[in-house]
Each structure stands twice: as structure tokens, then as C-alpha cells.
Scaffold this motif. Structure first.
Motif, PDB file in Angstrom:
ATOM      1  N   LEU A   1     -10.389   0.074 -11.571  1.00 11.52           N
ATOM      2  CA  LEU A   1     -10.048  -0.734 -11.477  1.00 11.52           C
ATOM      3  C   LEU A   1     -11.031  -1.868 -11.181  1.00 11.52           C
ATOM      4  O   LEU A   1     -10.527  -2.739 -11.146  1.00 11.52           O
ATOM      5  N   HIS A   2     -12.265  -1.577 -10.675  1.00 11.27           N
ATOM      6  CA  HIS A   2     -13.248  -2.460 -10.941  1.00 11.27           C
ATOM      7  C   HIS A   2     -14.508  -1.637 -10.130  1.00 11.27           C
ATOM      8  O   HIS A   2     -14.925  -1.127  -9.720  1.00 11.27           O
TER       9      HIS A   2
ATOM     10  N   VAL B   1      -5.680   4.956  -6.301  1.00 12.36           N
ATOM     11  CA  VAL B   1      -7.272   4.281  -6.436  1.00 12.36           C
ATOM     12  C   VAL B   1      -8.640   5.373  -6.118  1.00 12.36           C
ATOM     13  O   VAL B   1      -8.179   6.251  -5.230  1.00 12.36           O
TER      14      VAL B   1
ATOM     15  N   ILE C   1      -2.381   0.150  -5.173  1.00 10.85           N
ATOM     16  CA  ILE C   1      -0.929  -1.090  -4.994  1.00 10.85           C
ATOM     17  C   ILE C   1      -0.774  -2.309  -6.218  1.00 10.85           C
ATOM     18  O   ILE C   1      -1.830  -2.224  -7.362  1.00 10.85           O
TER      19      ILE C   1
ATOM     20  N   LEU D   1      -4.321  -9.801  -6.573  1.00  8.70           N
ATOM     21  CA  LEU D   1      -4.946 -10.482  -5.642  1.00  8.70           C
ATOM     22  C   LEU D   1      -3.672 -12.002  -5.065  1.00  8.70           C
ATOM     23  O   LEU D   1      -2.977 -12.469  -5.870  1.00  8.70           O
TER      24      LEU D   1
ATOM     25  N   VAL E   1      -6.732  -4.685   2.326  1.00 13.00           N
ATOM     26  CA  VAL E   1      -7.665  -3.590   1.647  1.00 13.00           C
ATOM     27  C   VAL E   1      -9.415  -3.554   1.832  1.00 13.00           C
ATOM     28  O   VAL E   1      -9.527  -4.459   3.360  1.00 13.00           O
ATOM     29  N   ASP E   2     -10.234  -2.044   2.175  1.00 12.61           N
ATOM     30  CA  ASP E   2     -11.506  -2.639   2.191  1.00 12.61           C
ATOM     31  C   ASP E   2     -11.497  -2.475   3.647  1.00 12.61           C
ATOM     32  O   ASP E   2     -11.766  -3.214   4.346  1.00 12.61           O
TER      33      ASP E   2
ATOM     34  N   LYS F   1     -22.515  -1.398  -4.545  1.00 11.31           N
ATOM     35  CA  LYS F   1     -21.264  -1.156  -4.110  1.00 11.31           C
ATOM     36  C   LYS F   1     -19.984  -0.113  -4.483  1.00 11.31           C
ATOM     37  O   LYS F   1     -20.723   0.074  -5.552  1.00 11.31           O
TER      38      LYS F   1
ATOM     39  N   LEU G   1      -3.906  -8.541  -1.384  1.00  4.87           N
ATOM     40  CA  LEU G   1      -3.218  -8.085  -2.533  1.00  4.87           C
ATOM     41  C   LEU G   1      -1.447  -8.376  -1.926  1.00  4.87           C
ATOM     42  O   LEU G   1      -1.509  -8.078  -1.312  1.00  4.87           O
TER      43      LEU G   1
ATOM     44  N   LYS H   1     -12.025   5.168  -4.692  1.00  4.58           N
ATOM     45  CA  LYS H   1     -13.649   4.686  -4.382  1.00  4.58           C
ATOM     46  C   LYS H   1     -13.621   5.372  -4.469  1.00  4.58           C
ATOM     47  O   LYS H   1     -14.635   6.382  -3.190  1.00  4.58           O
TER      48      LYS H   1
ATOM     49  N   LEU I   1     -14.551   1.359  -8.085  1.00  7.16           N
ATOM     50  CA  LEU I   1     -12.891   1.408  -7.878  1.00  7.16           C
ATOM     51  C   LEU I   1     -12.612   2.869  -9.137  1.00  7.16           C
ATOM     52  O   LEU I   1     -12.150   1.497 -10.241  1.00  7.16           O
TER      53      LEU I   1
ATOM     54  N   ILE J   1      -6.746   6.568  -1.779  1.00  5.41           N
ATOM     55  CA  ILE J   1      -5.147   5.995  -1.327  1.00  5.41           C
ATOM     56  C   ILE J   1      -4.424   5.513  -2.649  1.00  5.41           C
ATOM     57  O   ILE J   1      -4.875   5.206  -3.582  1.00  5.41           O
ATOM     58  N   GLU J   2      -3.246   5.161  -2.070  1.00  3.48           N
ATOM     59  CA  GLU J   2      -2.376   4.602  -2.648  1.00  3.48           C
ATOM     60  C   GLU J   2      -2.673   3.895  -3.747  1.00  3.48           C
ATOM     61  O   GLU J   2      -3.647   2.786  -3.736  1.00  3.48           O
TER      62      GLU J   2
ATOM     63  N   ARG K   1     -10.957 -11.558  -2.001  1.00  2.80           N
ATOM     64  CA  ARG K   1     -10.501  -9.793  -3.178  1.00  2.80           C
ATOM     65  C   ARG K   1      -9.616  -8.149  -2.226  1.00  2.80           C
ATOM     66  O   ARG K   1      -9.302  -7.498  -2.295  1.00  2.80           O
ATOM     67  N   ASN K   2      -9.896  -8.840  -0.775  1.00  2.00           N
ATOM     68  CA  ASN K   2      -9.071  -7.387  -0.042  1.00  2.00           C
ATOM     69  C   ASN K   2      -8.162  -7.987   1.015  1.00  2.00           C
ATOM     70  O   ASN K   2      -7.438  -6.676   0.819  1.00  2.00           O
TER      71      ASN K   2
HETATM   72  N1  LIG Z   1      -5.343   0.339  -2.831  1.00  3.59           N
HETATM   73  C1  LIG Z   1      -5.903  -0.447  -4.253  1.00  3.59           C
HETATM   74  N2  LIG Z   1      -4.572  -0.707  -5.118  1.00  3.59           N
HETATM   75  C2  LIG Z   1      -4.687  -1.957  -5.753  1.00  3.59           C
HETATM   76  N3  LIG Z   1      -6.316  -2.712  -5.650  1.00  3.59           N
HETATM   77  C3  LIG Z   1      -6.765  -2.449  -5.260  1.00  3.59           C
HETATM   78  C4  LIG Z   1      -7.037  -1.377  -3.993  1.00  3.59           C
HETATM   79  N4  LIG Z   1      -7.694  -1.101  -3.971  1.00  3.59           N
HETATM   80  C5  LIG Z   1      -9.039  -1.752  -3.523  1.00  3.59           C
HETATM   81  N5  LIG Z   1      -8.779  -2.349  -4.868  1.00  3.59           N
HETATM   82  C6  LIG Z   1      -8.826  -3.720  -5.282  1.00  3.59           C
HETATM   83  O1  LIG Z   1     -10.549  -2.599  -6.290  1.00  3.59           O
HETATM   84  C7  LIG Z   1     -10.842  -4.097  -4.568  1.00  3.59           C
HETATM   85  C8  LIG Z   1     -12.101  -3.902  -4.686  1.00  3.59           C
HETATM   86  O2  LIG Z   1     -11.782  -2.623  -3.355  1.00  3.59           O
HETATM   87  P1  LIG Z   1     -12.974  -2.579  -2.228  1.00  3.59           P
HETATM   88  O3  LIG Z   1     -11.844  -1.631  -1.214  1.00  3.59           O
HETATM   89  O4  LIG Z   1     -12.788  -4.313  -1.468  1.00  3.59           O
HETATM   90  O5  LIG Z   1     -14.201  -2.833  -2.202  1.00  3.59           O
HETATM   91  P2  LIG Z   1     -15.796  -3.402  -1.989  1.00  3.59           P
HETATM   92  O6  LIG Z   1     -15.687  -2.765  -0.950  1.00  3.59           O
HETATM   93  O7  LIG Z   1     -16.564  -3.315  -3.456  1.00  3.59           O
HETATM   94  O8  LIG Z   1     -15.133  -4.331  -1.670  1.00  3.59           O
HETATM   95  C9  LIG Z   1     -10.646  -4.643  -4.111  1.00  3.59           C
HETATM   96  O9  LIG Z   1     -11.245  -6.260  -4.382  1.00  3.59           O
HETATM   97  C10 LIG Z   1      -9.255  -5.133  -4.618  1.00  3.59           C
HETATM   98  O10 LIG Z   1      -8.492  -5.824  -5.169  1.00  3.59           O
END
Ligand SMILES: Nc1ncnc2c1ncn2[C@@H]1O[C@H](COP(=O)(O)OP(=O)(O)O)[C@@H](O)[C@H]1O
Ligand SMILES: [Mg+2]
Length: 239
Positions: free
Chosen positions: A39-40, A60, A112, A116, A168-169, A46, A158, A62, A49, A109-110, A155-156
Motif C-alpha cells: 500500500l505504501h 493493512v 479502508i 486520499l 489514519v496514523d 518510516k 481518507l 503497518k 504498509l 488495521i482495517e 495523506r492521513n
Molecule cells: N487502514 C488504511 N486503509 C487504507 N489506506 C491506508 C490505511 N492506513 C494507511 N493508509 C495509507 O498509507 C499511508 C501511510 O500510512 P500512515 O499510517 O500514515 O503511515 P506513516 O506513518 O508512514 O505516515 C497513508 O497516507 C494512507 O494513504
């Protein structure tokens, strides 16, 4: 500033929360085999995901396990803090459901569905609706004494297909039990912070301002928003 005509809420779509959640987080030894996507991919400091599916739906994960040792060490604390935050939040529609901890370096986590908010094609036309929903999320979090602290980051935040906002985050979040001494001490500070966050989102949802606005002078702009938010708070309300 452009003036946009609000077109009302986005069309209703089935609530993806109706889909049953995965029953458990993966064990560490299951993560690699059950990963169905990335996902990321975070930079060295950092987390990454992953989308993991054990057969009962995607979730997801992390994960700091594949990182440089120093990041893994910092990641332990971040995962610890984020797990505590999710447990404290409980089930709320504006946050992903917490599925559990994988190990010291990862949690699940779930997933989503959606994207964004800043990537949504209706972010300008439905600006008012989105801002109202962001405000509602902020009110929900503030009511339980929860300061997200990183909701300014685009980015946090959605947008689900049904139009709902999910944040999120939570690694940087802080919280106090409503009514406690800490809450009384920090409540107005938290609300001030959230007010500045809303100012940022007003900009992000305004046509002509790039979502990357403020990237270079992020903290400088954050400071300006805090000052503006303070002025707004001090301004006497018109009845
Ligand atoms: N539960 C989720 N479902 C869908 N996308 C997610 C979810 N959690 C995070 N993301 C995506 O992954 C990216 C990074 O997650 P995040 O928890 O913000 O990590 P970081 O600490 O690297 O910022 C987020 O910007 C978001 O786009
Ligand atoms: Mg983030």
C-alpha cells in the motif's frame, strides 16, 4: 479564492463497513506469504504498509520489521503508541478498526476502501460537505479527549466511497480522559490545534491551491495557521 457552488453530498454508496472484518491479525510468519500488495513504501525511517489477506478479506499491516535497526527501534515505540491509541479510540466510524498487534514491530488495521481526500475528483465541488465532515470527525475526537496532531497531513485523511472521512496514523496522537486534570489543562490547546488543522483543510480543498502547498515551508505555514486560529478564537462571536 474561488467560489464554488456546493453540489450536495456525494451519491450514497453502500457502507463498506458492512463487509465483515478479518477475524485476526496475521502472525509474523504469515505476513510474507499472505501479502497481496504494497500500500505504501515508507522511507528508511518510516514504516511500510502492506495489504495482507489470510483468506477472510484484506487488512493493512503497518510494519517496521524490514527497516534499518535504528528505525526498527523507533518503530517499536511508534507501533506501541499507535496500538494504545486504537485501543483507546475503540470502534469509531472515522477511524479504521483495530485488528491487533502482529509483534513488536507491526500491527494490523482495517483496510479502508477509497482514496486520499485530496485525490478525490469531487474535493472542490463538495468542499463544504467535506469540511463539515472533517469538522464532525474533529468534534468526535475532541469529545473523547483525543488530539490527533497529524491531521494536517493530507495523506492521513481518507475518503470512503460512501463519502465518509476516515483518519489514519495515530502514532503522534495524545489523549486525556474527559474531565481529568490533563483534559481540563489541555482542552483549549487541543481545540486551538484542531482549529488550525481545519484552516489547513480549507486551503487543501480550495481550487488553485496545490495539495502540496506548504511542503517546503510546512512548519512555517503551520505556525501561521496556529496564529490565525488563535485570532479566530479570540474574535467575539456575532450572534
Ligand atoms: N487502514 C488504511 N486503509 C487504507 N489506506 C491506508 C490505511 N492506513 C494507511 N493508509 C495509507 O498509507 C499511508 C501511510 O500510512 P500512515 O499510517 O500514515 O503511515 P506513516 O506513518 O508512514 O505516515 C497513508 O497516507 C494512507 O494513504
Ligand atoms: Mg501518515
Amino acid at each position: 479564492m474561488t467560489s464554488e457552488r456546493p453540489t450536495g453530498p456525494p451519491p450514497a454508496a453502500p457502507d463498506d463497513r458492512q463487509r465483515p472484518l478479518p477475524s485476526r491479525p496475521p502472525r509474523r510468519e504469515e505476513v510474507a506469504g499472505a501479502t497481496v500488495g504494497v500500500l505504501h513504501r515508507g522511507p528508511w525511517w518510516k514504516s511500510d504498509l502492506f495489504i495482507v489477506d489470510l483468506g477472510d478479506g484484506p487488512m493493512v499491516v503497518k510494519d517496521f520489521a524490514g527497516k534499518f535497526w535504528l528505525s526498527r527501534l523507533a518503530g517499536r515505540f511508534q507501533i506501541d503508541q499507535e496500538c494504545r491509541a486504537y485501543r483507546r479510540l475503540g470502534p469509531l466510524p472515522c477511524v479504521p478498526a483495530f485488528l491487533g498487534r502482529v509483534d513488536a514491530y507491526a500491527m494490523a488495521i482495517e483496510k479502508i476502501e477509497g482514496d486520499l481526500l485530496t485525490d478525490s475528483p469531487n474535493r472542490f465541488t463538495d468542499r463544504r460537505t467535506h469540511l463539515r465532515r472533517i469538522r464532525r470527525v474533529i468534534d468526535q475526537l475532541a469529545a473523547i479527549g483525543f488530539a490527533h496532531l497529524d491531521m494536517r497531513a493530507r495523506r492521513n485523511v481518507l475518503l470512503r466511497p460512501d463519502g465518509k472521512i476516515v483518519v489514519v496514523d495515530f502514532a503522534g496522537a495524545v489523549w486525556w480522559r474527559p474531565g481529568s486534570f490533563g483534559y481540563r489543562l489541555f482542552e483549549s490547546w487541543m481545540r486551538w490545534w484542531y482549529q488550525a488543522t481545519l484552516l489547513k483543510w480549507k486551503k487543501l480543498l480550495t481550487k488553485g491551491i496545490s495539495p502540496r502547498e506548504g511542503k517546503t515551508f510546512r512548519y512555517h505555514r503551520g505556525f501561521i495557521d496556529l496564529v490565525r486560529a488563535l485570532r479566530l478564537r479570540r474574535r467575539p462571536r456575532r450572534s
